[in-house]
Design a protein around this motif. Sequence first.
Motif, PDB file in Angstrom:
ATOM      1  N   MET A   1       0.842  -1.185   0.000  1.00  0.00           N
ATOM      2  CA  MET A   1       0.000   0.000   0.000  1.00  0.00           C
ATOM      3  C   MET A   1       0.883   1.242   0.000  1.00  0.00           C
ATOM      4  N   ALA A   2       0.588   2.169  -0.865  1.00  0.00           N
ATOM      5  CA  ALA A   2       1.378   3.395  -0.980  1.00  0.00           C
ATOM      6  C   ALA A   2       1.078   4.320   0.207  1.00  0.00           C
ATOM      7  N   ASP A   3       2.078   5.098   0.577  1.00  0.00           N
ATOM      8  CA  ASP A   3       1.925   6.047   1.669  1.00  0.00           C
ATOM      9  C   ASP A   3       1.268   7.308   1.126  1.00  0.00           C
ATOM     10  N   ASN A   4       0.001   7.527   1.467  1.00  0.00           N
ATOM     11  CA  ASN A   4      -0.740   8.681   0.974  1.00  0.00           C
ATOM     12  C   ASN A   4      -0.849   9.762   2.030  1.00  0.00           C
ATOM     13  N   THR A   5       0.290  10.194   2.549  1.00  0.00           N
ATOM     14  CA  THR A   5       0.273  11.256   3.548  1.00  0.00           C
ATOM     15  C   THR A   5       1.061  12.454   3.029  1.00  0.00           C
ATOM     16  N   LEU A   6       0.693  13.609   3.514  1.00  0.00           N
ATOM     17  CA  LEU A   6       1.380  14.848   3.189  1.00  0.00           C
ATOM     18  C   LEU A   6       1.787  15.457   4.519  1.00  0.00           C
ATOM     19  N   ASN A   7       3.074  15.418   4.835  1.00  0.00           N
ATOM     20  CA  ASN A   7       3.499  15.956   6.128  1.00  0.00           C
ATOM     21  C   ASN A   7       3.687  17.475   6.033  1.00  0.00           C
ATOM     22  N   LYS A   8       3.980  18.092   7.148  1.00  0.00           N
ATOM     23  CA  LYS A   8       4.070  19.548   7.193  1.00  0.00           C
ATOM     24  C   LYS A   8       5.152  20.075   6.254  1.00  0.00           C
ATOM     25  N   THR A   9       6.294  19.427   6.211  1.00  0.00           N
ATOM     26  CA  THR A   9       7.393  19.880   5.345  1.00  0.00           C
ATOM     27  C   THR A   9       6.969  19.867   3.884  1.00  0.00           C
ATOM     28  N   GLU A  10       6.291  18.802   3.472  1.00  0.00           N
ATOM     29  CA  GLU A  10       5.826  18.698   2.089  1.00  0.00           C
ATOM     30  C   GLU A  10       4.729  19.726   1.797  1.00  0.00           C
ATOM     31  N   LEU A  11       3.838  19.939   2.760  1.00  0.00           N
ATOM     32  CA  LEU A  11       2.785  20.937   2.605  1.00  0.00           C
ATOM     33  C   LEU A  11       3.385  22.324   2.434  1.00  0.00           C
ATOM     34  N   VAL A  12       4.338  22.661   3.289  1.00  0.00           N
ATOM     35  CA  VAL A  12       5.002  23.967   3.206  1.00  0.00           C
ATOM     36  C   VAL A  12       5.670  24.131   1.842  1.00  0.00           C
ATOM     37  N   ALA A  13       6.357  23.094   1.368  1.00  0.00           N
ATOM     38  CA  ALA A  13       7.038  23.166   0.075  1.00  0.00           C
ATOM     39  C   ALA A  13       6.040  23.377  -1.072  1.00  0.00           C
ATOM     40  N   LYS A  14       4.909  22.676  -1.043  1.00  0.00           N
ATOM     41  CA  LYS A  14       3.895  22.833  -2.101  1.00  0.00           C
ATOM     42  C   LYS A  14       3.294  24.240  -2.097  1.00  0.00           C
ATOM     43  N   ILE A  15       2.976  24.740  -0.917  1.00  0.00           N
ATOM     44  CA  ILE A  15       2.393  26.081  -0.825  1.00  0.00           C
ATOM     45  C   ILE A  15       3.412  27.126  -1.255  1.00  0.00           C
ATOM     46  N   ALA A  16       4.653  26.973  -0.827  1.00  0.00           N
ATOM     47  CA  ALA A  16       5.704  27.918  -1.211  1.00  0.00           C
ATOM     48  C   ALA A  16       5.893  27.937  -2.728  1.00  0.00           C
ATOM     49  N   ALA A  17       5.860  26.776  -3.352  1.00  0.00           N
ATOM     50  CA  ALA A  17       6.029  26.699  -4.806  1.00  0.00           C
ATOM     51  C   ALA A  17       4.863  27.361  -5.544  1.00  0.00           C
ATOM     52  N   SER A  18       3.653  27.191  -5.034  1.00  0.00           N
ATOM     53  CA  SER A  18       2.490  27.744  -5.738  1.00  0.00           C
ATOM     54  C   SER A  18       2.287  29.235  -5.473  1.00  0.00           C
ATOM     55  N   THR A  19       2.850  29.756  -4.392  1.00  0.00           N
ATOM     56  CA  THR A  19       2.663  31.171  -4.058  1.00  0.00           C
ATOM     57  C   THR A  19       3.905  32.012  -4.293  1.00  0.00           C
ATOM     58  N   GLU A  20       5.012  31.363  -4.584  1.00  0.00           N
ATOM     59  CA  GLU A  20       6.306  32.023  -4.755  1.00  0.00           C
ATOM     60  C   GLU A  20       6.768  32.730  -3.484  1.00  0.00           C
ATOM     61  N   LEU A  21       6.290  32.269  -2.334  1.00  0.00           N
ATOM     62  CA  LEU A  21       6.784  32.749  -1.043  1.00  0.00           C
ATOM     63  C   LEU A  21       7.883  31.809  -0.575  1.00  0.00           C
ATOM     64  N   SER A  22       8.682  32.259   0.384  1.00  0.00           N
ATOM     65  CA  SER A  22       9.727  31.383   0.909  1.00  0.00           C
ATOM     66  C   SER A  22       9.101  30.305   1.791  1.00  0.00           C
ATOM     67  N   GLN A  23       9.792  29.191   1.898  1.00  0.00           N
ATOM     68  CA  GLN A  23       9.294  28.120   2.759  1.00  0.00           C
ATOM     69  C   GLN A  23       9.260  28.584   4.216  1.00  0.00           C
ATOM     70  N   ALA A  24      10.194  29.450   4.606  1.00  0.00           N
ATOM     71  CA  ALA A  24      10.201  29.968   5.981  1.00  0.00           C
ATOM     72  C   ALA A  24       8.951  30.788   6.254  1.00  0.00           C
ATOM     73  N   ALA A  25       8.569  31.628   5.299  1.00  0.00           N
ATOM     74  CA  ALA A  25       7.376  32.466   5.469  1.00  0.00           C
ATOM     75  C   ALA A  25       6.121  31.606   5.541  1.00  0.00           C
ATOM     76  N   VAL A  26       6.023  30.633   4.665  1.00  0.00           N
ATOM     77  CA  VAL A  26       4.855  29.742   4.662  1.00  0.00           C
ATOM     78  C   VAL A  26       4.806  28.948   5.965  1.00  0.00           C
ATOM     79  N   GLY A  27       5.953  28.473   6.431  1.00  0.00           N
ATOM     80  CA  GLY A  27       6.014  27.741   7.693  1.00  0.00           C
ATOM     81  C   GLY A  27       5.532  28.582   8.862  1.00  0.00           C
TER      82      GLY A  27
END
Length: 95
Positions: A1-27
């Motif tokens: 079974m595949a791991d279908n989880t999105l942890n905080k680090t991955e969430l921050v990275a996705k939001i940062a990529a889509s908003t062009e904000l830094s990962q620190a700011a999104v965190g």
Amino acid sequence: MADNTLNKTELVAKIAASTELSQAAVGQVIDSLFATLADSVKAGTKVSIPGWLSVERTESAAREGRNPATGETIKIPAGFRVKVSAGSKLKAAAK
């Protein structure tokens, strides 16, 4: 079974990529969001984001339960719980 989880680090990275904000700011924003949710729940204030979710503190009455290991009856004291409800947009995304 595949791991279908999105942890905080991955969430921050996705939001940062889509908003062009830094990962620190999104965190910091995500940390602030959860700190605000915790403070609101502690104060008994319901937080509602229409269409997405609502979070509120609810009271639970004292009741009797059973110790699963021994079968002995135990008293569970009254207390508070957190109720998280999905909104219509979140429910529709799950379909």
